[in-house]
Write a protein that holds these residues in place. Sequence first.
Motif, PDB file in Angstrom:
ATOM      1  N   HIS A   1       0.830  -1.210   0.000  1.00  0.00           N
ATOM      2  CA  HIS A   1       0.000   0.000   0.000  1.00  0.00           C
ATOM      3  C   HIS A   1       0.862   1.257   0.000  1.00  0.00           C
ATOM      4  CE1 HIS A   1      -3.363   2.635   0.743  1.00  0.00           C
ATOM      5  NE2 HIS A   1      -2.908   2.993   1.928  1.00  0.00           N
TER       6      HIS A   1
ATOM      7  N   GLU B   1       2.410   1.964  -3.384  1.00  0.00           N
ATOM      8  CA  GLU B   1       1.434   2.551  -4.299  1.00  0.00           C
ATOM      9  C   GLU B   1       1.266   4.050  -4.026  1.00  0.00           C
ATOM     10  OE1 GLU B   1      -3.328   2.133  -5.523  1.00  0.00           O
ATOM     11  OE2 GLU B   1      -2.489   0.933  -3.905  1.00  0.00           O
ATOM     12  N   LEU B   2       1.183   4.399  -2.751  1.00  0.00           N
ATOM     13  CA  LEU B   2       1.047   5.806  -2.376  1.00  0.00           C
ATOM     14  C   LEU B   2       2.300   6.596  -2.758  1.00  0.00           C
ATOM     15  CD1 LEU B   2      -0.580   5.412   1.169  1.00  0.00           C
ATOM     16  CD2 LEU B   2      -1.734   6.171  -0.922  1.00  0.00           C
ATOM     17  N   TRP B   3       3.467   5.992  -2.565  1.00  0.00           N
ATOM     18  CA  TRP B   3       4.730   6.663  -2.893  1.00  0.00           C
ATOM     19  C   TRP B   3       4.800   7.030  -4.379  1.00  0.00           C
ATOM     20  CZ3 TRP B   3       9.005   8.987  -1.099  1.00  0.00           C
ATOM     21  CH2 TRP B   3      10.131   9.054  -1.916  1.00  0.00           C
TER      22      TRP B   3
ATOM     23  N   ARG C   1       2.425   7.521  -6.449  1.00  0.00           N
ATOM     24  CA  ARG C   1       1.493   8.620  -6.738  1.00  0.00           C
ATOM     25  C   ARG C   1       2.005   9.933  -6.159  1.00  0.00           C
ATOM     26  NH1 ARG C   1      -0.952  11.368 -10.001  1.00  0.00           N
ATOM     27  NH2 ARG C   1      -3.043  12.186  -9.524  1.00  0.00           N
ATOM     28  N   ALA C   2       2.566   9.877  -4.966  1.00  0.00           N
ATOM     29  CA  ALA C   2       3.088  11.091  -4.327  1.00  0.00           C
ATOM     30  C   ALA C   2       4.222  11.698  -5.127  1.00  0.00           C
ATOM     31  CB  ALA C   2       3.551  10.771  -2.910  1.00  0.00           C
TER      32      ALA C   2
ATOM     33  N   PHE D   1       2.692   9.062   5.112  1.00  0.00           N
ATOM     34  CA  PHE D   1       1.458   8.308   4.889  1.00  0.00           C
ATOM     35  C   PHE D   1       1.702   6.841   5.197  1.00  0.00           C
ATOM     36  CE2 PHE D   1       3.547   9.946   1.061  1.00  0.00           C
ATOM     37  CZ  PHE D   1       4.132   8.790   0.549  1.00  0.00           C
TER      38      PHE D   1
ATOM     39  N   THR E   1      -4.018   5.643   5.088  1.00  0.00           N
ATOM     40  CA  THR E   1      -4.082   6.745   4.135  1.00  0.00           C
ATOM     41  C   THR E   1      -4.709   6.248   2.836  1.00  0.00           C
ATOM     42  OG1 THR E   1      -2.000   7.602   5.032  1.00  0.00           O
ATOM     43  CG2 THR E   1      -2.777   8.549   2.961  1.00  0.00           C
ATOM     44  N   SER E   2      -5.745   6.926   2.398  1.00  0.00           N
ATOM     45  CA  SER E   2      -6.347   6.557   1.116  1.00  0.00           C
ATOM     46  C   SER E   2      -5.681   7.341  -0.002  1.00  0.00           C
ATOM     47  CB  SER E   2      -7.849   6.848   1.118  1.00  0.00           C
ATOM     48  OG  SER E   2      -8.089   8.248   1.145  1.00  0.00           O
ATOM     49  N   LEU E   3      -5.757   6.813  -1.214  1.00  0.00           N
ATOM     50  CA  LEU E   3      -5.216   7.513  -2.368  1.00  0.00           C
ATOM     51  C   LEU E   3      -5.932   8.840  -2.558  1.00  0.00           C
ATOM     52  CD1 LEU E   3      -3.167   7.196  -4.677  1.00  0.00           C
ATOM     53  CD2 LEU E   3      -4.983   6.142  -6.036  1.00  0.00           C
TER      54      LEU E   3
ATOM     55  N   LEU F   1      -4.509  11.406  -0.124  1.00  0.00           N
ATOM     56  CA  LEU F   1      -3.196  11.854  -0.574  1.00  0.00           C
ATOM     57  C   LEU F   1      -3.332  12.860  -1.710  1.00  0.00           C
ATOM     58  CD1 LEU F   1      -0.105  11.682  -0.576  1.00  0.00           C
ATOM     59  CD2 LEU F   1      -0.298   9.716  -2.124  1.00  0.00           C
ATOM     60  N   GLU F   2      -4.185  12.567  -2.656  1.00  0.00           N
ATOM     61  CA  GLU F   2      -4.365  13.462  -3.803  1.00  0.00           C
ATOM     62  C   GLU F   2      -4.967  14.793  -3.372  1.00  0.00           C
ATOM     63  OE1 GLU F   2      -4.948  10.085  -7.324  1.00  0.00           O
ATOM     64  OE2 GLU F   2      -6.700  10.938  -6.307  1.00  0.00           O
TER      65      GLU F   2
END
Length: 357
Positions: free
Chosen positions: A247, A250-252, A254-255, A332, A336-338, A341-342
């Motif tokens: 997870h 995936e966040l990284w 996108r960040a 995050f 933390t949801s995508l 974060l967005e």
Amino acid sequence: MIYLDYQSTTPLAPEARDAMLRWLDGPDGTAFANPHSPHKLGRQAKASIELARERVAALLPPGGRIIFTGNACEALNLAIRGSGTGGSVSISAIEHAAVYETAEALGAAHVLNVSKEGQCNTAQDLPNDCRLVAVMSINNEIGTIQPTVDWHRKAKENNALFLVDAVQAYGKIEITQADMIAISAHKFHGPKGIGALWVRDGLELEPQITGGLQEGDRSGTLSPALVAGMGAAAAVAKERMAEDHEHVEELWKRARDLFSDWELNGSEDTRYHGNLNVRRKGLDVNRLMSECRDVMFSAGSACASGSGKTSHVLKAIGLSDKQAKSSIRVGFGRYTSLEDLEAGAKAINEAAKAQGL
């Protein structure tokens, strides 16, 4: 509110909350006993603490004991002060204040430099009188992962003990070789007010808090609720380690897209990817945080907030005062949801653009 400050603290896991409530309320109102009492209720409370001890130890090397403490700062103090007197304490230039201020207070600090990428490499000499080496596993401000296995080997070659501050690493990456390891429950979805020090078998410490020695090396009545919460959080961290890692990755990714026009502080690859520390030339961070009141992120480590001092970590990797003071940390993790974060990144970027950046 959007929470993006996981290096400061993490949300309490539901499983940890449930475990704590058992020892705050109890099904019959009797879950208030002193775990150090010999009667039935005391033994029940003690059993819950021993279960938690096993759960916490399951993510640490075999061949050691767990000493519960009030927090990681206490654990680190016990390790540094309790493991001996005299001689030097070699610490990386990016250690938490609980390490470097303690070493300085003892008049024993020997600072090891780090690269611009944020790694403390072993191509450095230790003092002849070095008794302890302290190198953290994951840095709390920039997330860089340190070569602790190599430093453990170097410490042993110099007949020194090796201490790892694993506060940011526990439950995220494997922690293997050390003489002492400090952790804190609230960094892996447990409660605040409870930490632990893992100590290698055969290593004896001088107690720094006397008055009962309920933990052998540490005095004070333990809270079954806090300890149970820490144990439950540890069990969940062990069970979900792979899932949490996936997870965060995936966040990284996108960040990095969302903050693509910011400069990254520290290594891109040799770091924990739940920590994004970035800077923007000319950024007024205080104004940015004021205009993003509903987004929880950091201008540095939480322990230094409000001090007005430039981050010693960012200075250690070669940043100027201006560069360091134009940096932010976005953290995050598991909850933390995508979408959060967005939305948080959008607010931060819009506020930065409003400054003409």
